[in-house]
Design a protein around this motif. Structure first.
Motif, mmCIF file in Angstrom:
data_model
loop_
_atom_site.group_PDB
_atom_site.id
_atom_site.type_symbol
_atom_site.label_atom_id
_atom_site.label_comp_id
_atom_site.label_asym_id
_atom_site.label_seq_id
_atom_site.Cartn_x
_atom_site.Cartn_y
_atom_site.Cartn_z
ATOM 1 N N SER A 137 -25.820 33.305 -4.938
ATOM 2 C CA SER A 137 -26.380 32.001 -5.493
ATOM 3 C C SER A 137 -28.044 31.848 -5.301
ATOM 4 C CB SER A 137 -26.188 30.644 -4.494
ATOM 5 O OG SER A 137 -24.630 30.560 -4.602
ATOM 6 N N PHE A 138 -28.686 32.546 -4.477
ATOM 7 C CA PHE A 138 -30.079 32.454 -4.415
ATOM 8 C C PHE A 138 -30.477 33.599 -5.447
ATOM 9 C CE2 PHE A 138 -29.497 30.700 0.100
ATOM 10 C CZ PHE A 138 -30.677 29.906 -0.015
ATOM 11 N N TYR A 139 -29.874 34.614 -5.599
ATOM 12 C CA TYR A 139 -30.334 35.704 -6.660
ATOM 13 C C TYR A 139 -30.123 35.048 -8.044
ATOM 14 C CZ TYR A 139 -28.952 39.132 -9.800
ATOM 15 O OH TYR A 139 -28.943 39.831 -10.968
ATOM 16 N N LYS A 140 -29.102 34.521 -8.420
ATOM 17 C CA LYS A 140 -28.845 33.837 -9.473
ATOM 18 C C LYS A 140 -30.065 32.860 -9.983
ATOM 19 C CE LYS A 140 -25.933 30.591 -9.782
ATOM 20 N NZ LYS A 140 -24.767 29.768 -9.700
ATOM 21 N N ASN A 141 -30.338 32.166 -8.936
ATOM 22 C CA ASN A 141 -31.254 30.969 -9.509
ATOM 23 C C ASN A 141 -32.601 31.581 -9.218
ATOM 24 O OD1 ASN A 141 -30.358 27.978 -9.321
ATOM 25 N ND2 ASN A 141 -29.101 29.113 -7.577
ATOM 26 N N VAL A 142 -32.987 32.734 -8.477
ATOM 27 C CA VAL A 142 -34.230 33.426 -8.727
ATOM 28 C C VAL A 142 -34.483 34.064 -9.994
ATOM 29 C CG1 VAL A 142 -35.567 35.659 -8.078
ATOM 30 C CG2 VAL A 142 -34.566 33.903 -6.309
ATOM 31 N N VAL A 143 -33.330 34.574 -10.741
ATOM 32 C CA VAL A 143 -33.373 35.238 -11.868
ATOM 33 C C VAL A 143 -33.634 34.000 -12.874
ATOM 34 C CG1 VAL A 143 -32.107 36.439 -13.668
ATOM 35 C CG2 VAL A 143 -31.907 37.192 -11.240
ATOM 36 N N LEU A 144 -33.262 32.904 -12.563
ATOM 37 C CA LEU A 144 -33.259 31.654 -13.576
ATOM 38 C C LEU A 144 -34.677 31.029 -13.622
ATOM 39 C CD1 LEU A 144 -32.076 29.622 -15.572
ATOM 40 C CD2 LEU A 144 -31.222 28.394 -13.391
ATOM 41 N N VAL A 145 -35.409 30.789 -12.251
ATOM 42 C CA VAL A 145 -36.342 30.331 -12.205
ATOM 43 C C VAL A 145 -37.625 31.073 -12.396
ATOM 44 C CG1 VAL A 145 -37.852 29.078 -10.836
ATOM 45 C CG2 VAL A 145 -35.290 28.403 -10.858
ATOM 46 N N MET A 146 -37.690 32.436 -11.968
ATOM 47 C CA MET A 146 -39.006 33.295 -11.838
ATOM 48 C C MET A 146 -39.448 33.603 -13.406
ATOM 49 S SD MET A 146 -40.012 33.387 -9.066
ATOM 50 C CE MET A 146 -41.124 34.659 -9.106
ATOM 51 N N PRO A 147 -38.517 33.594 -14.619
ATOM 52 C CA PRO A 147 -39.102 33.869 -15.744
ATOM 53 C C PRO A 147 -40.035 32.904 -16.390
ATOM 54 C CG PRO A 147 -36.787 34.527 -15.725
ATOM 55 C CD PRO A 147 -37.137 33.813 -14.470
ATOM 56 N N GLN A 148 -39.832 31.516 -15.860
ATOM 57 C CA GLN A 148 -40.819 30.541 -16.081
ATOM 58 C C GLN A 148 -41.995 30.780 -15.556
ATOM 59 O OE1 GLN A 148 -38.766 26.549 -17.445
ATOM 60 N NE2 GLN A 148 -37.680 27.068 -15.638
ATOM 61 N N PHE A 149 -42.086 31.346 -14.330
ATOM 62 C CA PHE A 149 -43.241 31.489 -13.459
ATOM 63 C C PHE A 149 -43.996 32.581 -14.251
ATOM 64 C CE2 PHE A 149 -45.255 33.702 -9.923
ATOM 65 C CZ PHE A 149 -46.105 32.752 -9.470
ATOM 66 N N TRP A 150 -43.299 33.822 -14.339
ATOM 67 C CA TRP A 150 -44.041 34.744 -15.008
ATOM 68 C C TRP A 150 -44.611 34.305 -16.468
ATOM 69 C CZ3 TRP A 150 -44.795 37.241 -10.919
ATOM 70 C CH2 TRP A 150 -43.787 37.667 -10.129
ATOM 71 N N TYR A 151 -43.797 33.486 -17.174
ATOM 72 C CA TYR A 151 -44.345 33.289 -18.568
ATOM 73 C C TYR A 151 -45.536 32.239 -18.446
ATOM 74 C CZ TYR A 151 -44.295 30.491 -22.884
ATOM 75 O OH TYR A 151 -44.254 29.992 -24.191
ATOM 76 N N ALA A 152 -45.607 31.385 -17.382
ATOM 77 C CA ALA A 152 -46.543 30.462 -17.393
ATOM 78 C C ALA A 152 -47.974 31.296 -16.916
ATOM 79 C CB ALA A 152 -46.480 29.506 -16.062
ATOM 80 N N ILE A 153 -47.971 32.311 -16.179
ATOM 81 C CA ILE A 153 -49.014 33.077 -15.632
ATOM 82 C C ILE A 153 -49.604 33.896 -16.799
ATOM 83 C CG2 ILE A 153 -49.925 35.058 -14.109
ATOM 84 C CD1 ILE A 153 -47.933 33.879 -12.048
ATOM 85 N N ILE A 154 -48.692 34.744 -17.514
ATOM 86 C CA ILE A 154 -48.840 35.676 -18.663
ATOM 87 C C ILE A 154 -49.310 34.895 -20.018
ATOM 88 C CG2 ILE A 154 -48.094 37.834 -19.862
ATOM 89 C CD1 ILE A 154 -46.307 38.403 -17.259
ATOM 90 N N PHE A 155 -48.402 34.051 -20.372
ATOM 91 C CA PHE A 155 -48.649 33.630 -21.826
ATOM 92 C C PHE A 155 -49.182 32.040 -22.027
ATOM 93 C CE2 PHE A 155 -44.804 36.385 -21.661
ATOM 94 C CZ PHE A 155 -45.386 37.433 -22.588
ATOM 95 N N VAL A 156 -48.984 31.399 -20.999
ATOM 96 C CA VAL A 156 -49.511 29.846 -21.345
ATOM 97 C C VAL A 156 -50.711 29.367 -20.405
ATOM 98 C CG1 VAL A 156 -47.608 29.312 -22.540
ATOM 99 C CG2 VAL A 156 -47.557 28.965 -20.105
ATOM 100 N N ASN A 157 -50.949 30.238 -19.513
ATOM 101 C CA ASN A 157 -52.305 30.105 -18.548
ATOM 102 C C ASN A 157 -51.946 28.674 -17.626
ATOM 103 O OD1 ASN A 157 -54.801 30.427 -17.435
ATOM 104 N ND2 ASN A 157 -55.826 29.055 -18.930
ATOM 105 N N MET A 158 -50.644 28.765 -17.059
ATOM 106 C CA MET A 158 -50.298 27.576 -16.148
ATOM 107 C C MET A 158 -50.485 26.213 -16.966
ATOM 108 S SD MET A 158 -49.162 29.486 -13.666
ATOM 109 C CE MET A 158 -49.031 28.578 -12.512
ATOM 110 N N SER A 159 -50.118 26.221 -18.143
ATOM 111 C CA SER A 159 -50.239 24.897 -18.823
ATOM 112 C C SER A 159 -49.198 23.904 -18.364
ATOM 113 C CB SER A 159 -50.442 25.063 -20.388
ATOM 114 O OG SER A 159 -49.205 25.719 -20.990
ATOM 115 N N GLY A 160 -47.824 24.576 -17.643
ATOM 116 C CA GLY A 160 -46.858 23.634 -17.602
ATOM 117 C C GLY A 160 -45.805 23.534 -18.776
ATOM 118 N N VAL A 161 -45.911 24.321 -19.696
ATOM 119 C CA VAL A 161 -44.868 24.545 -20.975
ATOM 120 C C VAL A 161 -43.552 25.050 -20.261
ATOM 121 C CG1 VAL A 161 -44.378 25.244 -22.989
ATOM 122 C CG2 VAL A 161 -46.787 24.703 -22.645
ATOM 123 N N THR A 162 -42.570 24.397 -20.621
ATOM 124 C CA THR A 162 -41.260 24.891 -20.120
ATOM 125 C C THR A 162 -40.706 25.817 -21.142
ATOM 126 O OG1 THR A 162 -39.125 24.002 -19.522
ATOM 127 C CG2 THR A 162 -39.956 22.874 -21.285
#
Length: 360
Positions: A184-209
């Motif tokens: 359950s923890f692993y599954k939610n990490v795989v779900l949530v962390m891509p948004q974290f990496w996307y915010a850092i790499i692509f949208v400069n932490m703009s908050g875009v979902t």
């Protein structure tokens, strides 16, 4: 063994059930006098220390009366000595003890032996205090009434069922629930962390979902919940007879091999690494132009990432499952098809660009 029977009866029962054995050195703490109790306990501790120093393996037991417990339990020094003696004995019999004294003995063990879990088993109302005080309480239904069964964590009809409860159901419950929590923890990490990496790499932490709200809310309820539930209910790594009569299957539980801090962080780290791989691979795929020279849009990238966060954790269930059936494969397939179906339905709505990916 904590019993209300008198000393002679308890001793006879101890030998008849092989709790006490011929040749075993038995220490008796039966007096009410404080000094006599202290001498008895000190004598036992000295003999045990001598055996340990001489590398002797001698089976020992101790019989304690309720009168002695009345005197020694309020004295922390004597209570600690009793616990030390009991830990070095093969068998401990407490006779003529009240319901409160039964609870006090369990509490003494919980307080001084913190690395173990206590199990209390009783069949009558006088065992309720002991059952509720222990980490795990087992009540036996019978002629003594239902009070113990009602107050317990688990209830059995006969004492012989305890073996199956511990070595089969208890062991399998620990193993499967450990994987269920970790997954359950692993599954939610795989779900949530891509948004974290996307915010850092692509949208400069703009908050875009990166995900759409409807799909994001359904993932834990519809898309990934049933396969792991089936695993936690039906998975078996051995037959019933092997689990019940082979002690080696029980050792991982006592050594906490299925669930501990290191294993938790292994699953967590593995989920983070997978999320990084998902984001990078999906970004490389969506950076390639289509046939008409147009690059895929933002929503295409989000849908692709979201699809991988469903597909990869679902397939991972197959890697740690020991038993497979048509139902496992069917549920995994249907869970993913439900995602595709729900996305097709959402795509038929003309509310925004996200819903029209399939129509294009």
């Amino acid at each position: 063994m904590l019993t209300g029977d008198k000393v002679e009866t308890a001793r006879t029962i101890g030998f008849s059930c092989n709790l006490l054995q011929e040749g075993m050195i038995i220490h008796n703490v039966l007096e009410k006098d404080v000094e006599k109790i202290r001498i008895d306990l000190d004598t036992a501790l000295v003999q045990m220390a001598e055996d340990q120093a001489n590398f002797k393996t001698i089976k020992r037991g101790i019989i304690v009366s309720g009168d002695a417990l009345v005197t020694l339990m309020p004295v922390p020094e004597l209570a600690k000595k009793l616990n030390d003696v009991a830990n070095s004995c093969e068998a401990v019999l407490c006779c003529r003890v009240s319901p409160k004294q039964k609870k006090d003995i369990v509490e003494l063990v919980k307080k001084n032996v913190t690395h173990v879990k206590t199990l209390a088993i009783g069949d009558g109302a006088n065992d309720v205090n002991m059952i509720t005080e222990a980490h795990i309480g087992v009540g036996i239904r019978g002629v003594e009434g239902q009070q113990a069964a009602r107050a317990s964590d688990y209830a059995v009809g006969e004492f012989k069922s305890l073996r199956r409860l511990i070595f089969l159901y208890g062991r399998e419950s620990y193993r499967r629930n450990s994987v269920l929590v970790l997954y359950s923890f692993y599954k939610n990490v795989v779900l949530v962390m891509p948004q974290f990496w996307y915010a850092i790499i692509f949208v400069n932490m703009s908050g875009v979902t990166l995900y759409h709200a409807y799909l994001y809310q359904l993932i834990n309820v519809v898309y990934t919940s049933i396969p792991i539930m089936l695993y936690a209910i039906f998975d078996r790594d051995a037959t019933d007879d092997e689990l019940e009569f082979s002690p080696q299957y029980y050792f991982p539980g006592t050594k906490k091999l299925y669930f501990n801090t290191m294993i938790f962080w292994q699953w967590f780290t593995f989920g983070c690494l997978q999320s990084v791989i998902i984001v990078m691979c999906c970004s490389l795929l969506t950076m390639q132009p289509q046939v008409d020279g147009i690059y895929p849009g933002f929503w295409s990238f989000g849908v692709l990432v979201f699809t991988m966060t469903i597909l990869i954790p679902s397939l991972r269930i197959l890697t740690f499952s020991y038993s497979y059936s048509f139902m496992n494969i069917f549920v995994l397939t249907m869970s993913f098809l439900l995602f595709v179906l729900s996305f097709l339905i959402l795509s038929s709505w003309a509310s925004n660009e996200h819903y029209q990916l399939f129509s294009e």
